[in-house]
Design an enzyme around this catalytic site. Structure first.
Site, PDB file in Angstrom:
ATOM      1  N   ILE A  23      -1.252   1.999 -15.325  1.00  0.00           N
ATOM      2  CA  ILE A  23      -1.862   3.519 -14.880  1.00  0.00           C
ATOM      3  C   ILE A  23      -2.559   3.408 -13.528  1.00  0.00           C
ATOM      4  O   ILE A  23      -2.694   2.195 -13.030  1.00  0.00           O
ATOM      5  CB  ILE A  23      -2.803   3.985 -15.867  1.00  0.00           C
ATOM      6  CG1 ILE A  23      -3.867   2.929 -15.925  1.00  0.00           C
ATOM      7  CG2 ILE A  23      -2.370   4.385 -17.304  1.00  0.00           C
ATOM      8  CD1 ILE A  23      -5.180   3.214 -16.742  1.00  0.00           C
ATOM      9  N   ASN A  24      -2.252   4.287 -12.830  1.00  0.00           N
ATOM     10  CA  ASN A  24      -3.243   4.640 -11.775  1.00  0.00           C
ATOM     11  C   ASN A  24      -4.693   4.578 -12.345  1.00  0.00           C
ATOM     12  O   ASN A  24      -5.034   4.701 -13.388  1.00  0.00           O
ATOM     13  CB  ASN A  24      -2.973   5.582 -10.710  1.00  0.00           C
ATOM     14  CG  ASN A  24      -3.073   5.348  -9.345  1.00  0.00           C
ATOM     15  OD1 ASN A  24      -4.117   5.096  -8.996  1.00  0.00           O
ATOM     16  ND2 ASN A  24      -2.470   5.580  -8.431  1.00  0.00           N
ATOM     17  N   CYS A  50      -1.977   8.910  -7.362  1.00  0.00           N
ATOM     18  CA  CYS A  50      -3.680   8.814  -6.646  1.00  0.00           C
ATOM     19  C   CYS A  50      -4.399  10.027  -7.051  1.00  0.00           C
ATOM     20  O   CYS A  50      -4.086  10.992  -6.851  1.00  0.00           O
ATOM     21  CB  CYS A  50      -3.317   8.765  -5.388  1.00  0.00           C
ATOM     22  SG  CYS A  50      -4.857   8.385  -4.653  1.00  0.00           S
ATOM     23  N   LYS A  58       0.876  -1.017  -0.138  1.00  0.00           N
ATOM     24  CA  LYS A  58      -0.131   0.072  -0.121  1.00  0.00           C
ATOM     25  C   LYS A  58       0.862   1.239  -0.078  1.00  0.00           C
ATOM     26  O   LYS A  58       1.991   0.999   0.507  1.00  0.00           O
ATOM     27  CB  LYS A  58      -0.746  -0.040   1.384  1.00  0.00           C
ATOM     28  CG  LYS A  58      -1.602   1.268   1.475  1.00  0.00           C
ATOM     29  CD  LYS A  58      -2.926   1.183   0.645  1.00  0.00           C
ATOM     30  CE  LYS A  58      -3.512   2.806   0.769  1.00  0.00           C
ATOM     31  NZ  LYS A  58      -4.387   3.061  -0.425  1.00  0.00           N
ATOM     32  N   ALA A 117     -12.112   5.828  -3.286  1.00  0.00           N
ATOM     33  CA  ALA A 117     -11.578   6.801  -2.805  1.00  0.00           C
ATOM     34  C   ALA A 117     -11.189   6.281  -1.485  1.00  0.00           C
ATOM     35  O   ALA A 117     -11.940   6.966  -0.389  1.00  0.00           O
ATOM     36  CB  ALA A 117     -12.468   7.933  -2.811  1.00  0.00           C
TER      37      ALA A 117
HETATM   38  C1  LIG Z   1      -8.809  -0.069  -3.411  1.00  0.00           C
HETATM   39  C2  LIG Z   1      -7.885   0.561  -4.177  1.00  0.00           C
HETATM   40  C3  LIG Z   1      -6.784   1.006  -3.616  1.00  0.00           C
HETATM   41  C4  LIG Z   1      -5.683   1.627  -4.463  1.00  0.00           C
HETATM   42  N1  LIG Z   1      -4.666   2.212  -3.457  1.00  0.00           N
HETATM   43  C5  LIG Z   1      -3.598   2.530  -4.001  1.00  0.00           C
HETATM   44  C6  LIG Z   1      -2.340   3.074  -3.373  1.00  0.00           C
HETATM   45  O1  LIG Z   1      -2.432   3.260  -2.259  1.00  0.00           O
HETATM   46  N2  LIG Z   1      -1.252   3.367  -4.334  1.00  0.00           N
HETATM   47  C7  LIG Z   1      -1.320   3.303  -5.636  1.00  0.00           C
HETATM   48  O2  LIG Z   1      -0.216   3.668  -6.279  1.00  0.00           O
HETATM   49  N3  LIG Z   1      -2.250   2.923  -6.457  1.00  0.00           N
HETATM   50  C8  LIG Z   1      -3.274   2.551  -5.718  1.00  0.00           C
HETATM   51  N4  LIG Z   1      -4.426   1.892  -6.596  1.00  0.00           N
HETATM   52  C9  LIG Z   1      -4.380   1.724  -7.705  1.00  0.00           C
HETATM   53  C10 LIG Z   1      -3.889   0.456  -8.184  1.00  0.00           C
HETATM   54  O3  LIG Z   1      -2.642  -0.011  -7.762  1.00  0.00           O
HETATM   55  C11 LIG Z   1      -4.066   0.337  -9.799  1.00  0.00           C
HETATM   56  O4  LIG Z   1      -3.309   1.197 -10.294  1.00  0.00           O
HETATM   57  C12 LIG Z   1      -5.677   0.541 -10.312  1.00  0.00           C
HETATM   58  O5  LIG Z   1      -6.360  -0.032  -9.311  1.00  0.00           O
HETATM   59  C13 LIG Z   1      -5.697   0.057 -11.648  1.00  0.00           C
HETATM   60  O6  LIG Z   1      -5.577  -1.426 -11.797  1.00  0.00           O
HETATM   61  P1  LIG Z   1      -6.610  -2.717 -11.686  1.00  0.00           P
HETATM   62  O7  LIG Z   1      -7.752  -2.461 -12.623  1.00  0.00           O
HETATM   63  O8  LIG Z   1      -5.836  -3.960 -12.069  1.00  0.00           O
HETATM   64  O9  LIG Z   1      -7.171  -2.355 -10.294  1.00  0.00           O
HETATM   65  C14 LIG Z   1      -5.643   1.469  -5.635  1.00  0.00           C
HETATM   66  C15 LIG Z   1      -6.750   0.824  -6.086  1.00  0.00           C
HETATM   67  C16 LIG Z   1      -7.675   0.295  -5.600  1.00  0.00           C
HETATM   68  C17 LIG Z   1      -8.950  -0.373  -6.290  1.00  0.00           C
END
Ligand SMILES: Cc1cc2nc3c(=O)[nH]c(=O)nc-3n(C[C@H](O)[C@H](O)[C@H](O)COP(=O)(O)O)c2cc1C
Ligand SMILES: Cc1cc2nc3c(=O)[nH]c(=O)nc-3n(C[C@H](O)[C@H](O)[C@H](O)COP(=O)(O)OP(=O)(O)OC[C@H]3O[C@@H](n4cnc5c(N)ncnc54)[C@H](O)[C@@H]3O)c2cc1C
Ligand code: FES
Lengths: 300, 259
Positions: free
Chosen positions: A186-187, A125, A41, A66
């Protein structure tokens, strides 16, 4: 085995930041589920409780969240990384955030004791005031922060990019110029949902970030563009939930893929995807992931 | 899923600090022990066990629950669920022991109803601080035998649920289902371990939930990384013996805090 930025991974699937990454024990559980590496995290300088709930909802097309970067601060998290390092037989990457270069450096130095295998800078983020994308949309700040952290630590530094910009390539270039060993893209994409019965935005923070299947085409395009523009590896993330998705991401230019929201369907997703990629490579006579990385650029 | 707009159809004052809210939404597939996320709009969204297919039983402790206590019949909240894994469903002729403390009755009420309806034998130990804090006493006694304990002796046996449990022969029960304050559950677990019955016991746990759907990791327990929101909230006693249970938990910023 996959080697990126000098680090060896058991396979090309990596746990994305913010997913099951708040405790050392849960990171170890993800490696036992087959992840080739895990990212923590995002950790910051002070303890943070994050935004009020609802902080995550599943929509028809994907997920909105969020969280607000809840974390116990680097001082507390050192111990969790140590637990993860002891229990995991794959690389552990520390994701960090701060409001400026000094804060990033303070967090990185604070966590260095626990010996993470790399740092991932969260400048992406989309819903934490003063952090994340507030910084990651400014290429000068991205370059300065990357350079400052690279100076302070002796392990590779990855920079995680936001898609919420006009030109992701210029931000990727800034990270590369700052000394990043890789970029991660990507984020989440900025998004929102409203409860039509009451008019209230559903998320406690009102808006948040979209992830899951809905963002995959956006992620593929960002990875494709970055692969073309940069000399450093690109790690793909966004909407990967099957081995087919992973192969598509790799063909766009990714050296490995991170998996986040798909953990919702089950923690076995890492092993399933890693096995699927391996099978695909074998069936088609490829020697490894490198053979198909960026294939989509070569065929035309 | 988006929160389902749910109108409050009935409010029952169970004790001075506990109320049951019934809704016009019925989650018919909710199993005993599963929970819903209750969205008190503009304040917070918090987990609550389903005490009925269309109801929750709430103790007033903070912002969201206080706002809920200001609500009237006809007002509405958002409900998401049912989520998580509940209690093992009892079969006919099985013998189950229910141990409930305080608002821990909430997920156990439907379990007692369900068990009785399939022809299982139900025995309940119901604990509360004093006589006015007892909840669902009638409901549990309609399902089977019941022993009441109160801290001050104002009803039933004076003492804790463990006072009664200590005197019991637990070998006759196929399963022991527990919910209440963590320290109470921890003492029950230790006692059952001594009696060699911990692997027949199931505990409904409480941790801080953010996503509630098994993604964020906020509710993870040491040392297995079990997610209370998705792998639980009901977990077998054997999984809890060598864990953080009874010792520490995580706050909303994921810092360790003593239980
Ligand atoms: C619940 C949640 C918490 C996340 N927290 C972070 C974080 O703390 N730092 C970060 O760089 N990305 C964070 N992300 C983004 C994810 O690492 C990722 O980039 C994004 O969800 C897209 O990938 P996915 O479609 O596989 O979920 C978070 C995503 C989710 C769903
Ligand atoms: C699976 C589960 C089932 C539950 N079932 C019931 C029930 O049936 N009846 C009942 O009265 N209570 C139940 N609770 C506890 C209930 O969720 C908290 O009392 C409630 O969240 C308090 O909210 P608040 O805003 O009023 O209090 P706050 O002032 O916000 O907090 C008071 C305390 O409530 C807890 N809490 C607050 N927010 C959360 C959250 N998002 N997740 C978990 N805990 C939180 C924390 O321990 C906190 O210290 C359950 C909890 C869990 C995890
Ligand atoms: S609350 Fe997010 S995983 Fe349990």
């Amino acid at each position: 085995m996959v080697k990126i930025t000098g680090i060896e991974f058991r396979n090309p699937t990596i746990l994305a930041s913010g997913i099951m990454g708040t405790t050392g024990a849960s990171l170890v559980r993800m490696t036992n589920s087959g992840a080739g590496a895990v990212v923590t995290k995002s950790i910051g300088p002070e303890p943070k409780i994050g935004h009020p709930n609802p902080s995550m909802v599943k929509l028809d097309c994907g997920f909105l969240n969020a969280m607000g970067l809840p974390n116990p601060s680097y001082a507390d998290f050192v111990n969790e990384i140590k637990i993860a390092k002891e229990g995991a037989d794959v690389p552990v990457i520390a994701s960090i955030f701060g409001g400026n270069a000094e804060e990033f450096v303070r967090v990185a130095e604070g966590l260095a004791d626990a010996k993470p295998d790399a740092f991932e800078l969260n400048v992406s983020c989309p819903h934490a005031e003063g952090y994340g994308a507030t910084i990651g949309t400014d290429s000068c700040m991205v370059e300065a922060i990357t350079a400052a952290v690279c100076d302070a630590v002796d392990v590779p530094v990855w920079v995680k990019l936001t898609p919420n910009v006009t030109d992701i390539k210029s931000i990727g270039k800034a990270a590369e110029n700052g000394g990043a060993a890789a970029v991660v893209a990507i984020n989440t994409l900025r998004g929102m949902a409203i409860d039509i019965n009451s008019g209230y935005p559903i998320l406690g923070n009102r808006f948040g970030g979209l992830s899951g299947s809905a963002v995959k085409p956006v992620a593929i395009k960002c990875v494709y563009d970055l692969y073309e523009a940069l000399d450093i590896p690109v790690i793909g993330v966004g909407g990967v939930s099957s081995w087919e998705d992973a192969v598509e991401m790799i063909m766009a230019g990714a050296s490995a893929v991170q998996i986040g929201s798909a953990v919702h369907e089950g923690v076995e997703v890492f092993a399933d995807i890693a096995t699927g990629i391996e099978q695909f490579l074998q069936n088609n006579g490829y020697a490894g992931v490198e053979d198909i990385t960026g294939l989509a650029h070569e065929v035309i | 899923m988006r929160p389902i707009n749910s109108k409050i159809t009935q409010i029952v004052e169970e004790t001075p600090s506990i109320r049951t809210f019934r809704f016009d939404t019925s989650l018919d597939d909710a199993q005993p022990g599963q929970f819903v996320m209750v969205w008190v709009r503009g304040v917070d969204e918090v987990p609550m066990g389903c005490s009925f297919k269309n109801g929750i039983t709430v103790q007033k402790v903070g912002d969201a629950t206080s706002r809920l206590f200001e609500m009237k019949e006809g007002d509405s909240v958002g409900l998401r669920g049912p989520f998580g894994k509940g209690f093992t469903l009892p079969a006919k002729d099985e013998n189950i022991l229910i141990i409930a403390g305080g608002v821990g009755v909430a997920p156990l009420g439907p379990l007692a109803d369900e068990a009785a309806s399939v022809g299982a034998k139900v025995t309940t130990i119901l604990g509360a601080r004093n006589a006015s804090e007892l909840v669902f006493e009638k409901r549990f006694s309609e399902a089977g035998g019941i022993t009441v304990t109160t801290d001050d002796g104002s009803a039933g046996t004076c003492g804790f649920v463990t006072t009664v449990l200590a005197e019991m022969d637990v070998s006759e029960y196929d399963r022991i289902c527990v919910c209440g304050p963590e320290i109470m559950m921890f003492n029950v677990l230790k006692m059952l371990e001594e009696k060699g019955a911990h692997d027949r016991a199931e505990f409904s746990l409480h941790r801080y939930f953010k996503c509630a759907i098994g993604v964020c990791g906020a509710c993870c327990m040491d040392h297995e990384g079990l997610r209370v929101c998705k792998d639980g909230p009901v977990l077998n006693g054997s999984l809890l013996l060598d864990s953080e249970f009874g010792n520490y938990k995580r706050s909303s910023s994921s810092q360790r805090v003593k239980v």
